[in-house]
Write an enzyme that holds these catalytic residues in place. Sequence first.
Site, PDB file in Angstrom:
ATOM      1  N   LYS A 261      19.060  -1.282 -27.004  1.00  0.00           N
ATOM      2  CA  LYS A 261      19.111   0.014 -26.306  1.00  0.00           C
ATOM      3  C   LYS A 261      19.823   1.086 -27.133  1.00  0.00           C
ATOM      4  O   LYS A 261      19.320   2.194 -27.302  1.00  0.00           O
ATOM      5  CB  LYS A 261      19.805  -0.168 -24.949  1.00  0.00           C
ATOM      6  CG  LYS A 261      18.993  -0.998 -23.965  1.00  0.00           C
ATOM      7  CD  LYS A 261      19.716  -1.230 -22.684  1.00  0.00           C
ATOM      8  CE  LYS A 261      20.818  -2.268 -22.757  1.00  0.00           C
ATOM      9  NZ  LYS A 261      20.400  -3.642 -23.086  1.00  0.00           N
TER      10      LYS A 261
ATOM     11  N   SER B 295      30.104  -1.171 -32.321  1.00  0.00           N
ATOM     12  CA  SER B 295      29.630  -2.322 -31.542  1.00  0.00           C
ATOM     13  C   SER B 295      30.780  -3.255 -31.151  1.00  0.00           C
ATOM     14  O   SER B 295      31.299  -3.167 -30.039  1.00  0.00           O
ATOM     15  CB  SER B 295      28.540  -3.046 -32.315  1.00  0.00           C
ATOM     16  OG  SER B 295      27.911  -3.967 -31.477  1.00  0.00           O
ATOM     17  N   ARG B 296      31.179  -4.143 -32.047  1.00  0.00           N
ATOM     18  CA  ARG B 296      32.318  -5.024 -31.797  1.00  0.00           C
ATOM     19  C   ARG B 296      33.098  -5.191 -33.100  1.00  0.00           C
ATOM     20  O   ARG B 296      32.502  -5.333 -34.172  1.00  0.00           O
ATOM     21  CB  ARG B 296      31.870  -6.397 -31.295  1.00  0.00           C
ATOM     22  CG  ARG B 296      31.474  -6.429 -29.818  1.00  0.00           C
ATOM     23  CD  ARG B 296      32.670  -6.180 -28.879  1.00  0.00           C
ATOM     24  NE  ARG B 296      32.299  -6.208 -27.477  1.00  0.00           N
ATOM     25  CZ  ARG B 296      31.992  -5.142 -26.739  1.00  0.00           C
ATOM     26  NH1 ARG B 296      32.003  -3.937 -27.282  1.00  0.00           N
ATOM     27  NH2 ARG B 296      31.697  -5.251 -25.468  1.00  0.00           N
TER      28      ARG B 296
ATOM     29  N   ASP C  20      34.854   2.534 -34.280  1.00  0.00           N
ATOM     30  CA  ASP C  20      35.264   2.735 -32.896  1.00  0.00           C
ATOM     31  C   ASP C  20      35.822   1.433 -32.328  1.00  0.00           C
ATOM     32  O   ASP C  20      36.344   1.406 -31.217  1.00  0.00           O
ATOM     33  CB  ASP C  20      34.056   3.195 -32.056  1.00  0.00           C
ATOM     34  CG  ASP C  20      34.461   3.533 -30.621  1.00  0.00           C
ATOM     35  OD1 ASP C  20      35.419   4.329 -30.456  1.00  0.00           O
ATOM     36  OD2 ASP C  20      33.848   2.995 -29.675  1.00  0.00           O
TER      37      ASP C  20
ATOM     38  N   GLU D 163      41.786  -5.200 -32.028  1.00  0.00           N
ATOM     39  CA  GLU D 163      42.062  -4.031 -31.182  1.00  0.00           C
ATOM     40  C   GLU D 163      42.748  -4.357 -29.871  1.00  0.00           C
ATOM     41  O   GLU D 163      43.414  -3.497 -29.280  1.00  0.00           O
ATOM     42  CB  GLU D 163      40.760  -3.270 -30.881  1.00  0.00           C
ATOM     43  CG  GLU D 163      39.817  -3.996 -29.914  1.00  0.00           C
ATOM     44  CD  GLU D 163      38.531  -3.207 -29.638  1.00  0.00           C
ATOM     45  OE1 GLU D 163      37.910  -2.718 -30.589  1.00  0.00           O
ATOM     46  OE2 GLU D 163      38.165  -3.115 -28.459  1.00  0.00           O
TER      47      GLU D 163
ATOM     48  N   HIS E  70      37.791   2.638 -29.309  1.00  0.00           N
ATOM     49  CA  HIS E  70      36.769   2.109 -28.390  1.00  0.00           C
ATOM     50  C   HIS E  70      36.434   3.135 -27.308  1.00  0.00           C
ATOM     51  O   HIS E  70      36.495   2.844 -26.114  1.00  0.00           O
ATOM     52  CB  HIS E  70      37.255   0.794 -27.764  1.00  0.00           C
ATOM     53  CG  HIS E  70      36.112  -0.124 -27.417  1.00  0.00           C
ATOM     54  ND1 HIS E  70      36.123  -1.456 -27.716  1.00  0.00           N
ATOM     55  CD2 HIS E  70      34.924   0.110 -26.809  1.00  0.00           C
ATOM     56  CE1 HIS E  70      34.989  -2.011 -27.298  1.00  0.00           C
ATOM     57  NE2 HIS E  70      34.245  -1.072 -26.737  1.00  0.00           N
TER      58      HIS E  70
HETATM   59  P1  NAI Z   1      21.184  -4.703 -26.611  1.00  0.00           P
HETATM   60  O1  NAI Z   1      21.321  -6.079 -26.091  1.00  0.00           O
HETATM   61  O2  NAI Z   1      20.246  -3.751 -25.937  1.00  0.00           O
HETATM   62  O3  NAI Z   1      20.794  -4.747 -28.173  1.00  0.00           O
HETATM   63  C1  NAI Z   1      21.365  -5.633 -29.082  1.00  0.00           C
HETATM   64  C2  NAI Z   1      20.329  -5.914 -30.156  1.00  0.00           C
HETATM   65  O4  NAI Z   1      20.941  -6.738 -31.158  1.00  0.00           O
HETATM   66  C3  NAI Z   1      19.101  -6.680 -29.630  1.00  0.00           C
HETATM   67  O5  NAI Z   1      17.925  -6.025 -30.034  1.00  0.00           O
HETATM   68  C4  NAI Z   1      19.240  -8.043 -30.272  1.00  0.00           C
HETATM   69  O6  NAI Z   1      17.990  -8.675 -30.536  1.00  0.00           O
HETATM   70  C5  NAI Z   1      19.980  -7.702 -31.549  1.00  0.00           C
HETATM   71  N1  NAI Z   1      20.592  -8.852 -32.180  1.00  0.00           N
HETATM   72  C6  NAI Z   1      21.121  -9.952 -31.600  1.00  0.00           C
HETATM   73  N2  NAI Z   1      21.563 -10.805 -32.547  1.00  0.00           N
HETATM   74  C7  NAI Z   1      21.297 -10.233 -33.740  1.00  0.00           C
HETATM   75  C8  NAI Z   1      21.490 -10.622 -35.077  1.00  0.00           C
HETATM   76  N3  NAI Z   1      22.063 -11.798 -35.371  1.00  0.00           N
HETATM   77  N4  NAI Z   1      21.109  -9.781 -36.061  1.00  0.00           N
HETATM   78  C9  NAI Z   1      20.515  -8.598 -35.766  1.00  0.00           C
HETATM   79  N5  NAI Z   1      20.298  -8.177 -34.515  1.00  0.00           N
HETATM   80  C10 NAI Z   1      20.676  -8.983 -33.514  1.00  0.00           C
HETATM   81  O7  NAI Z   1      22.659  -4.103 -26.631  1.00  0.00           O
HETATM   82  P2  NAI Z   1      23.099  -2.572 -26.648  1.00  0.00           P
HETATM   83  O8  NAI Z   1      23.265  -2.081 -25.256  1.00  0.00           O
HETATM   84  O9  NAI Z   1      22.253  -1.806 -27.590  1.00  0.00           O
HETATM   85  O10 NAI Z   1      24.587  -2.696 -27.238  1.00  0.00           O
HETATM   86  C11 NAI Z   1      24.825  -3.054 -28.611  1.00  0.00           C
HETATM   87  C12 NAI Z   1      26.284  -3.393 -28.768  1.00  0.00           C
HETATM   88  O11 NAI Z   1      27.068  -2.214 -28.550  1.00  0.00           O
HETATM   89  C13 NAI Z   1      26.795  -4.404 -27.714  1.00  0.00           C
HETATM   90  O12 NAI Z   1      26.729  -5.687 -28.226  1.00  0.00           O
HETATM   91  C14 NAI Z   1      28.214  -3.985 -27.449  1.00  0.00           C
HETATM   92  O13 NAI Z   1      29.044  -4.911 -28.110  1.00  0.00           O
HETATM   93  C15 NAI Z   1      28.346  -2.609 -28.080  1.00  0.00           C
HETATM   94  N6  NAI Z   1      28.843  -1.583 -27.161  1.00  0.00           N
HETATM   95  C16 NAI Z   1      29.913  -0.811 -27.547  1.00  0.00           C
HETATM   96  C17 NAI Z   1      30.405   0.176 -26.723  1.00  0.00           C
HETATM   97  C18 NAI Z   1      31.539   1.059 -27.147  1.00  0.00           C
HETATM   98  O14 NAI Z   1      32.114   1.784 -26.309  1.00  0.00           O
HETATM   99  N7  NAI Z   1      31.920   1.084 -28.410  1.00  0.00           N
HETATM  100  C19 NAI Z   1      29.820   0.396 -25.394  1.00  0.00           C
HETATM  101  C20 NAI Z   1      28.654  -0.420 -25.106  1.00  0.00           C
HETATM  102  C21 NAI Z   1      28.205  -1.389 -25.951  1.00  0.00           C
END
Ligand code: NAI
Length: 342
Positions: free
Chosen positions: A153, A228-229, A253, A258, A290
């Site tokens: 997403k 991300s993380r 971020d 953290e 974050h």
């Molecule tokens: P999502 O689940 O929609 O997308 C994650 C993508 O990563 C998927 O397309 C998945 O197939 C892919 N993926 C999984 N394992 C992988 C690998 N080994 N290599 C490459 N790609 C891989 O998640 P979304 O909503 O896009 O969120 C992404 C990350 O953002 C989350 O994991 C979360 O940790 C982080 N996040 C950070 C926030 C912040 O405030 N800084 C807030 C919300 C999310």
Amino acid sequence: MKIAFFDAKEYDIVHFSAAAEGTGIAFKFFETKLTADTVQLAEGYDGVCVFVNDVVDSAVIEKLAGYGVGILALRCAGYNNVDLSSCYGRIHVVRVPAYSPYAVAEHTMALLLTSIRRIHKAYNRTKDFNFSLSGLTGFDLHGKTVGVIGTGKIGKIFIEICRGFGMHVLAHDKYPTEGLAEYVSRDELFRRSDIISLHCPLTEDTYHLIGSETIPKLKKGVVILNTSRGALIDAEALLDGIKRRIVGAACLDVYEEESELFFRDFSGHIVEDDVLARLISMPNVIVTSHQAFLTEEALTNIAETTVGNLKAYFAGEALENELCYGCNKVEECKKARSKRCF
Ligand code: NAI
């Protein structure tokens, strides 16, 4: 329907109190994080609500299950801090799968522009009536190659934003989306990208994906973005990569260590984390704590979805946003039939 709410911030209290009004759900807001030392605060509650840095390991889950807590409501998307296997069969785990992917993607671009156009430096200078331009030269994004790891997403929206700037997009994902971008291997992405942005979850496979082994493979001067993380990057190796002038800039971020620092005010204190202190001291590193998710829209979505998840649980309804360990591991998992994992 009493919920112990850990790591509560003033903006959580405002949004969750509003979302819970008239639902019969009563939040008790605790400032402290959930850990093995604080878990006893959850005794007498029906559910627990946690965020990204609360500790929900097997020891904590054991205690929660013993207190009769039946639901763990994550008010975030990522769940690497939860031991799902320990929860299975005892505590339902729900999350907010998407609250505002725009918030995170837009913050990522804000960090990138701030860094490469030296906005953080210019802001401080002009506040002091210093109008010199020396050292503020940036570079155009137009025509540059951005490598996006994780095209879910948030990654997809970030790609759209980058296209608006006229950038060429490379992507890497375990499950590529047809027609989205030029998908390449991780190594090819590392080799060709002027900018790398991480949008994949933290898993065994992605732990320290930017580290001492991969940094030598990066294009010299690369800008690294991580919203991300934290543990996707080995911070010590990143520091070394910056000192060796391989990494041109980093915008973080999130940070592996953290949990002891972020979301709190340590101004006036001596911060013990030398790696973070050294990173922050670098002119080409920007750290935000974050905050990528922190928009009005996202906070409202988080509160409303979490309250919706809790209402569905207490009403015995299907749990659309349940995280299930059983789905992948246990044949008799009931989610497909009953919309609940157990
Ligand atoms: P999502 O689940 O929609 O997308 C994650 C993508 O990563 C998927 O397309 C998945 O197939 C892919 N993926 C999984 N394992 C992988 C690998 N080994 N290599 C490459 N790609 C891989 O998640 P979304 O909503 O896009 O969120 C992404 C990350 O953002 C989350 O994991 C979360 O940790 C982080 N996040 C950070 C926030 C912040 O405030 N800084 C807030 C919300 C999310």
